[in-house]
Scaffold this active site. Sequence first.
Site, short mmCIF file in Angstrom:
data_model
loop_
_atom_site.label_atom_id
_atom_site.label_comp_id
_atom_site.label_asym_id
_atom_site.label_seq_id
_atom_site.Cartn_x
_atom_site.Cartn_y
_atom_site.Cartn_z
N ALA A 65 0.38 -33.39 -24.52
CA ALA A 65 0.18 -32.96 -25.91
C ALA A 65 1.42 -33.36 -26.70
O ALA A 65 2.50 -33.52 -26.13
CB ALA A 65 0.00 -31.45 -25.96
N GLY A 109 -1.12 -32.62 -20.86
CA GLY A 109 -2.47 -32.84 -21.38
C GLY A 109 -3.01 -34.22 -21.01
O GLY A 109 -4.22 -34.40 -20.93
N GLU A 132 4.56 -28.81 -17.97
CA GLU A 132 4.64 -27.84 -19.07
C GLU A 132 5.67 -26.74 -18.82
O GLU A 132 6.27 -26.21 -19.74
CB GLU A 132 3.26 -27.20 -19.33
CG GLU A 132 2.22 -28.15 -19.93
CD GLU A 132 1.42 -28.91 -18.89
OE1 GLU A 132 1.88 -29.04 -17.74
OE2 GLU A 132 0.33 -29.40 -19.26
N1 DAK Z 1 5.09 -35.39 -27.32
C1 DAK Z 1 5.70 -36.00 -28.36
N2 DAK Z 1 6.46 -37.11 -28.25
C2 DAK Z 1 6.62 -37.62 -27.01
C3 DAK Z 1 6.03 -37.04 -25.87
C4 DAK Z 1 5.22 -35.87 -26.06
N3 DAK Z 1 4.57 -35.27 -25.06
N4 DAK Z 1 6.39 -37.77 -24.79
C5 DAK Z 1 7.16 -38.76 -25.25
N5 DAK Z 1 7.31 -38.69 -26.58
C6 DAK Z 1 8.06 -39.57 -27.47
C7 DAK Z 1 9.55 -39.32 -27.33
O1 DAK Z 1 9.95 -38.24 -28.11
C8 DAK Z 1 10.11 -40.64 -27.81
O2 DAK Z 1 10.04 -40.66 -29.21
P1 DAK Z 1 11.31 -41.15 -30.09
O3 DAK Z 1 12.45 -40.31 -29.65
O4 DAK Z 1 11.46 -42.60 -29.71
O5 DAK Z 1 10.87 -40.94 -31.51
C9 DAK Z 1 9.09 -41.66 -27.30
O6 DAK Z 1 7.88 -40.93 -27.06
C10 DAK Z 1 9.50 -42.30 -25.99
O7 DAK Z 1 9.81 -41.26 -25.07
P2 DAK Z 1 11.16 -41.24 -24.21
O8 DAK Z 1 12.28 -41.87 -24.96
O9 DAK Z 1 11.34 -39.84 -23.73
O10 DAK Z 1 10.74 -42.23 -23.02
P3 DAK Z 1 11.28 -42.21 -21.52
O11 DAK Z 1 10.74 -43.45 -20.90
O12 DAK Z 1 12.77 -41.99 -21.48
O13 DAK Z 1 10.64 -40.91 -20.83
C11 DAK Z 1 8.79 -39.41 -20.33
C12 DAK Z 1 9.24 -40.86 -20.64
C13 DAK Z 1 7.26 -39.40 -20.28
C14 DAK Z 1 9.34 -39.00 -18.93
C15 DAK Z 1 9.34 -38.43 -21.39
O14 DAK Z 1 8.98 -38.95 -22.67
C16 DAK Z 1 8.79 -37.05 -21.27
O15 DAK Z 1 9.23 -36.27 -20.41
N6 DAK Z 1 7.85 -36.72 -22.17
C17 DAK Z 1 7.29 -35.37 -22.23
C18 DAK Z 1 6.34 -35.13 -21.10
C19 DAK Z 1 5.77 -33.72 -21.15
O16 DAK Z 1 6.52 -32.73 -21.09
N7 DAK Z 1 4.47 -33.62 -21.28
C20 DAK Z 1 3.80 -32.32 -21.36
C21 DAK Z 1 3.63 -31.99 -22.83
S1 DAK Z 1 2.98 -30.35 -23.06
C22 DAK Z 1 -3.00 -26.24 -25.04
C23 DAK Z 1 -3.59 -27.06 -24.11
C24 DAK Z 1 -2.85 -28.09 -23.55
C25 DAK Z 1 -1.54 -28.31 -23.91
C26 DAK Z 1 -0.97 -27.52 -24.87
C27 DAK Z 1 -1.69 -26.49 -25.43
N8 DAK Z 1 -3.73 -25.11 -25.65
C28 DAK Z 1 -5.05 -24.76 -25.12
C29 DAK Z 1 -3.25 -24.41 -26.77
C30 DAK Z 1 -0.78 -29.38 -23.29
C31 DAK Z 1 0.55 -29.35 -23.32
C32 DAK Z 1 1.32 -30.53 -22.90
O17 DAK Z 1 0.82 -31.56 -22.53
#
Ligand code: DAK
Length: 258
Positions: A65, A109, A132
């Site tokens: 997400a 997500g 998460e």
């Molecule tokens: N959201 C927003 N931006 C993201 C992102 C994300 N999930 N993942 C990456 N980006 C963005 C980064 O901020 C960066 O943007 P800039 O800084 O260049 O503007 C760009 O994408 C490139 O990312 P990185 O520089 O971090 O790239 P790396 O290769 O160094 O790292 C990575 C890749 C995938 C390991 C890292 O980006 C990372 O850890 N990303 C976050 C992964 C994560 O935590 N995903 C889970 C998100 S929470 C719900 C139902 C479902 C959900 C929520 C609510 N309800 C029913 C209410 C789901 C929640 C989730 O998925």
Amino acid sequence: MAYNTLEVTKEGGVCIIKLNRPKALNALCNELTMELAQALAKLEADDKIGCVILTGSEKAFAAGADIKELQEGTFLGMYEHDVFGLYWEAVARFRKPIIAAVAGYALGGGCEIAMMCDFIIAADNAKFGQPEINLGVMPGAGGTQRLTRAVGKAKAMDMCLTGRMMKAPEAHACGLVSRVVALDELMETAMDAAGKIAHQSRPIAMMTKEAVNTAFETTLTQGIHFERRLFQSMFSTEDQKEGMAAFAEKRTPHFTHK
Ligand code: DAK
């Protein structure tokens, strides 16, 4: 229809939906999930389409997400608008076969949406995770439920509680993905599978999907009953007659989806 966050292409009876927010690693913002739901609704009604492939880029299927959108979220906002129930579940509700072709990151997500598809074909660089917990939350779109059903309690607990990533070979070994292929063979492999599905009888393929999904929702006795009834009902279709006649006559069946 043109989309801002998706690329939609059709080839034969197959539609490829490519998540397309490369700068954010295909983070699932509201616009993307809304467009995805719209695209799927159109495909559901498109008689020419028999199978869909959902894919991303070589670096990311989807990194979850959009955290930047989520961070100011409130309980009431999420409860009242329920974007997740409204749009995200569109993949799970889609009635035609849908394959996830996953390369790179499928996190949070992103992993949940891949698991909503009927099966996952992974490139050898794919990484799956439910990170998460690192953000102070837990999976919210089926991660604790679908992952547990796919890989069992031990692995699901490990993934959800540590937030670690699982590489493609581990995902294959524990049954999260059906096949792992070289990155440059991912789309060809997915197209081959989708093409085969799209050439089957459409109602029969849809009923087959429904029957397999029922295995997750019911007891074995009820599931077997449902399967038998669907099987019997297939003998009212022209495609059953055609499929069996083609076998007897040693020719390729020509299904008319009736
Ligand atoms: N959201 C927003 N931006 C993201 C992102 C994300 N999930 N993942 C990456 N980006 C963005 C980064 O901020 C960066 O943007 P800039 O800084 O260049 O503007 C760009 O994408 C490139 O990312 P990185 O520089 O971090 O790239 P790396 O290769 O160094 O790292 C990575 C890749 C995938 C390991 C890292 O980006 C990372 O850890 N990303 C976050 C992964 C994560 O935590 N995903 C889970 C998100 S929470 C719900 C139902 C479902 C959900 C929520 C609510 N309800 C029913 C209410 C789901 C929640 C989730 O998925």
